[in-house]
Design an enzyme around this catalytic site. Structure first.
Site, PDB file in Angstrom:
ATOM      1  N   GLY A  82      -3.797  -4.857  -5.532  1.00 44.83           N
ATOM      2  CA  GLY A  82      -4.359  -4.964  -6.871  1.00 44.83           C
ATOM      3  C   GLY A  82      -4.158  -6.313  -7.520  1.00 44.83           C
ATOM      4  O   GLY A  82      -4.911  -6.694  -8.421  1.00 44.83           O
ATOM      5  N   CYS A 102     -12.346 -15.764   4.800  1.00 39.71           N
ATOM      6  CA  CYS A 102     -13.743 -15.996   4.451  1.00 39.71           C
ATOM      7  C   CYS A 102     -14.584 -14.855   5.029  1.00 39.71           C
ATOM      8  O   CYS A 102     -14.360 -14.435   6.161  1.00 39.71           O
ATOM      9  CB  CYS A 102     -14.252 -17.322   5.012  1.00 39.71           C
ATOM     10  SG  CYS A 102     -13.647 -18.770   4.138  1.00 39.71           S
ATOM     11  N   GLY A 116       0.786  -1.228   0.000  1.00 44.70           N
ATOM     12  CA  GLY A 116       0.000   0.000   0.000  1.00 44.70           C
ATOM     13  C   GLY A 116       0.813   1.270   0.000  1.00 44.70           C
ATOM     14  O   GLY A 116       0.608   2.132   0.854  1.00 44.70           O
ATOM     15  N   HIS A 151      -4.079   6.791  -3.289  1.00 38.80           N
ATOM     16  CA  HIS A 151      -4.314   7.396  -1.973  1.00 38.80           C
ATOM     17  C   HIS A 151      -3.168   8.323  -1.567  1.00 38.80           C
ATOM     18  O   HIS A 151      -3.345   9.232  -0.765  1.00 38.80           O
ATOM     19  CB  HIS A 151      -4.483   6.304  -0.917  1.00 38.80           C
ATOM     20  CG  HIS A 151      -3.234   5.526  -0.654  1.00 38.80           C
ATOM     21  ND1 HIS A 151      -2.755   4.564  -1.527  1.00 38.80           N
ATOM     22  CD2 HIS A 151      -2.335   5.585   0.356  1.00 38.80           C
ATOM     23  CE1 HIS A 151      -1.636   4.063  -1.060  1.00 38.80           C
ATOM     24  NE2 HIS A 151      -1.351   4.658   0.090  1.00 38.80           N
ATOM     25  N   ASP A 171      -0.205  -2.129 -15.514  1.00 38.69           N
ATOM     26  CA  ASP A 171       0.723  -1.707 -14.462  1.00 38.69           C
ATOM     27  C   ASP A 171       1.978  -1.154 -15.128  1.00 38.69           C
ATOM     28  O   ASP A 171       2.462  -1.718 -16.124  1.00 38.69           O
ATOM     29  CB  ASP A 171       1.080  -2.863 -13.528  1.00 38.69           C
ATOM     30  CG  ASP A 171       1.710  -2.386 -12.225  1.00 38.69           C
ATOM     31  OD1 ASP A 171       1.040  -2.448 -11.181  1.00 38.69           O
ATOM     32  OD2 ASP A 171       2.883  -1.932 -12.258  1.00 38.69           O
TER      33      ASP A 171
END
Length: 547
Positions: free
Chosen positions: A171, A402, A45, A260, A189
Site C-alpha cells: 500500500g 517497467c 502481505g 485477504h 493506516d
C-alpha cells in the site's frame, strides 16, 4: 535474531552466479529496510514468508552455497527437500508453495497445516524470493491510477481527492503513485509506526494529527490543484464511515489493507499491539471483530459509489470478505485489474523487473539510460523513468520495474546480459517479475476477474507457465497458492533468470523472456480478446498459436 542482508559486490560465495544471484535475492527479501517482519521471516502481505522457519532458511542458504552447476534444489513451501542432478541448463531452484488440494483450500485448514509445520504462506514474491519492497509494486500502482485518470478525469488527477487506506509494504506505493498523477491523497493506516516510517522515507508528504485535519489540508490542495499525500492514523472502517457522515465525497476511493487474511486485518477499536494480543489469545473473537469492521468498510465504499465516487477494489479481496459477512452488493464496484489493467495484459505487458546484484545504484541508472535509448519512442516509459529517478530512493538491492511487453522484455534482457559480459555493470543482474502477469496467475477476484469467456477460475495457465519456464531454462521457477487474495482464491507462478554475462545466460534469457509473456498473449487470445488475437498473428510473435 540474526540480521540478514544480501551480499554485494562481484565476489561470490556460491559455485556460480546462478546460485549466487538467487541467494542474494533471498537475503534481500529479509533486509530490514524492506521486509515487514524479518525476525519471523515475513517479507510483506500479512504473513508472506521467504522460508518456512529459521532452520529451513539456514538449510536453503547452505544448499545454495554448495549447489553444483548441474544440480537443482527443490523447495516445498519454504523448506528445502532435496538436491537432484539435472543438467546445466535446468533451473537451479524449483519451488512449490502453499499448494493445497482444492477441497481443503481454506484459511482454517491451511493454518492448521502451518501449526503442524507442514507448509508456509509465501504470498507472491516473498515465496519466490523476488520481493523488492515498495519499488516492486510502484509502477503497477502508478499505471493503475494513470488509467483511472484517463478513464474518468481527462488524463490527470489534478484537483481530485483520492481516499485510500493501507500504508504497508504494498500500500505504501499508493501515495507516490497518486501524487505522480497529480492527485491529492488521504491515506489511512491504523499503525502510527507505519505512518511515521512512510513520512520519514518520504513515501507520504504530510502526517496529519487527525482525520479532520487531513480533510482540511486536502481541501486546500484540491482547490489549488496541487498534488499532496497526507497520512493519517485511523482505522479504515472508522475513517470511511466518518467521511460519509461528513458528506465528503472523494473523487476516487480504494483500499489496500490486508483484507485477504482477516487475521491480518486490524478491527475497529484495536491498536496494532492490542490486535496482536487478541489474535493470539482469542482468535474467534478477533475474527468476529474483523468481520464487523470489514462489513462497515465495504458498506462505506458502496455509499461513496452511490454518491458519485470512482470506487474500485485494489486486489486485496475486500469485496469477497464483505460479501461473506452479509454485504450482498459488495461486488457492485470493480476490481482494479478488470477495470483498468486488462488491456495491458492482452499485449503481454506486465511488471518486468531487474535487480542490481552488485548493490550499486549506478548499475540501475546505467540500465535506465539504455532502456530509454532503446525505447525512445515510448513517452510513458520516459515519464516513468524520469519520475522514479527523481522521487524514489532505493531500499535493499537497487532495482527497477517497467511494464514491458512480450517483444521488449527479451530485447532488454539480452542487452543487460551483454552489458554484464562487457563489464559495463559491476556485477550480474537478476531479471524477474511480479506474479501479476498475463499468464502467471488465475485469480477470479483480481487479475482474471470477469474474463470475456468466463475462464476466471481456470488455473491451467499459471501451471503451464511454470512448466514452460522450466523447459525454457529459467534460473528459478515456482508455483504458488493464495498470493494477493488469500488461500483458496488464486494460483500463480514466479520466475527469475540471472543475467551473468555468459552464453548460457543469453540462451536462458532469450527463451524465457519470449515464452513467459508470449504465453500471456495466447491466454488472452484464447479468451477471445481481439488485441491478443491480432498479436498472435504477427510474423514476429515468438510462438505458434494452434487453432
Amino acid at each position: 535474531m540474526e540480521i540478514f542482508k544480501s551480499p554485494v559486490g562481484n565476489k561470490i560465495s556460491c559455485k556460480g552466479w546462478q546460485q549466487e544471484g538467487l541467494l542474494r535475492l533471498l537475503l534481500n527479501c529479509l533486509n530490514p529496510d524492506i521486509a515487514k517482519n524479518p525476525k519471523e521471516l515475513e517479507a510483506y502481505g500479512g504473513t508472506g514468508k521467504v522460508a518456512r522457519d529459521i532452520n529451513s532458511l539456514k538449510a536453503i542458504i547452505k544448499a545454495l552455497k554448495t549447489l553444483e552447476n548441474d544440480e537443482t534444489l527443490l523447495i516445498q513451501s519454504g523448506k528445502p527437500v532435496g538436491i537432484f542432478r539435472t543438467f546445466e541448463f535446468a533451473p537451479r531452484v524449483i519451488m512449490a508453495g502453499a499448494l493445497v488440494v482444492p477441497r481443503w483450500a481454506s484459511w482454517d485448514y491451511f493454518r492448521e497445516l502451518v501449526r503442524k509445520g507442514l507448509t508456509a504462506y509465501g504470498q507472491s514474491t516473498a515465496g519466490s524470493w523476488a520481493y523488492i519492497g515498495t519499488q516492486g509494486i510502484l509502477q503497477g500502482t502508478w499505471e493503475t491510477f494513470s488509467q483511472v485518470a484517463k478513464r474518468h478525469f481527462g488524463g490527470s488527477l489534478r484537483g481530485r481527492l483520492v481516499l485510500t487506506s493501507g500504508l504497508g509494504e504494498m500500500g505504501s506505493a499508493q501515495p507516490i503513485a497518486i501524487t505522480a498523477n497529480g492527485g491529492a491523497a488521504i491515506v489511512v493506516d491504523v499503525d502510527r509506526a507505519v505512518v511515521k516510517k512512510r513520512l520519514i522515507s518520504s513515501m507520504i508528504d504530510i502526517m496529519a494529527s487527525s482525520l479532520e485535519e487531513a480533510c482540511d489540508m486536502a481541501k486546500e490542495y484540491v482547490k489549488k490543484s496541487e498534488p499532496v499525500s497526507i497520512g493519517v492514523i485511523a482505522n479504515a472502517a472508522d475513517a470511511y464511515e466518518t467521511l460519509v457522515s461528513y458528506h465528503i465525497t472523494p473523487d476516487v476511493v480504494t483500499d489496500q489493507t490486508p483484507a485477504h487474511d482477516l487475521k491480518s486485518y486490524i478491527p475497529s477499536g484495536l491498536s496494532p499491539d492490542e490486535a496482536r494480543e487478541l489474535r493470539e489469545n482469542n482468535p474467534l473473537k478477533y475474527e468476529k471483530l474483523a468481520q464487523d469492521s470489514v462489513r462497515r468498510h465495504v458498506r462505506a465504499m458502496i455509499e461513496f459509489k452511490k454518491r458519485g465516487s470512482v470506487v474500485f477494489d485494489y486486489g486485496n479481496n475486500l469485496r469477497e470478505q464483505g460479501y461473506r459477512v452479509g454485504v450482498k452488493d459488495a461486488f457492485c464496484f470493480p476490481g482494479f485489474a478488470s477495470g483498468y489493467i486488462r488491456s495491458l495484459f492482452c499485449e503481454g505487458r506486465g511488471p518486468f523487473r531487474w535487480v542490481a546484484l552488485s548493490g550499486d545504484p549506478e548499475d540501475i541508472y546505467r540500465t535506465d539510460e539504455i532502456i530509454l535509448s532503446i525505447f525512445k519512442g515510448d513517452r510513458r516509459l520516459k515519464e516513468w523513468i524520469d519520475f522514479v529517478e527523481r522521487r524514489f530512493a532505493f531500499h535493499g538491492l537497487p532495482a527497477r520495474v517497467c511494464w514491458l511487453n512480450y517483444k521488449e522484455r527479451s530485447v532488454f534482457g539480452n542487452i543487460i546480459n551483454e552489458m554484464v559480459k562487457l563489464g559495463e555493470l559491476k556485477a550480474p543482474v537478476a531479471i524477474t517479475r511480479d506474479h501479476m502477469d498475463a499468464a502467471a496467475v488465475a485469480s477470479p477476484f483480481r487479475e482474471t476477474e470477469a474474463m470475456q469467456d468466463g475462464s476466471d477460475a481456470v488455473a491451467d495457465w499459471p501451471v503451464l507457465n511454470a512448466l514452460l519456464n522450466c523447459a525454457s531454462g529459467a534460473s528459478l521457477v515456482g508455483l504458488y497458492h493464495g498470493g494477493g487474495v488469500g488461500i483458496g482464491y488464486s494460483i500463480h507462478s514466479g520466475v527469475t533468470v540471472i543475467a551473468d554475462g555468459s552464453e548460457e545466460a543469453r540462451k536462458r534469457l532469450d527463451l524465457v523472456l519470449k515464452a513467459d509473456p508470449a504465453l500471456g498473449v495466447i491466454r488472452y487470445a484464447d479468451a477471445g480478446y481481439d488485441i491478443a488475437k491480432d498479436i498472435i498473428k504477427s510474423p514476429v510473435f515468438p510462438a505458434k498459436a494452434v487453432e
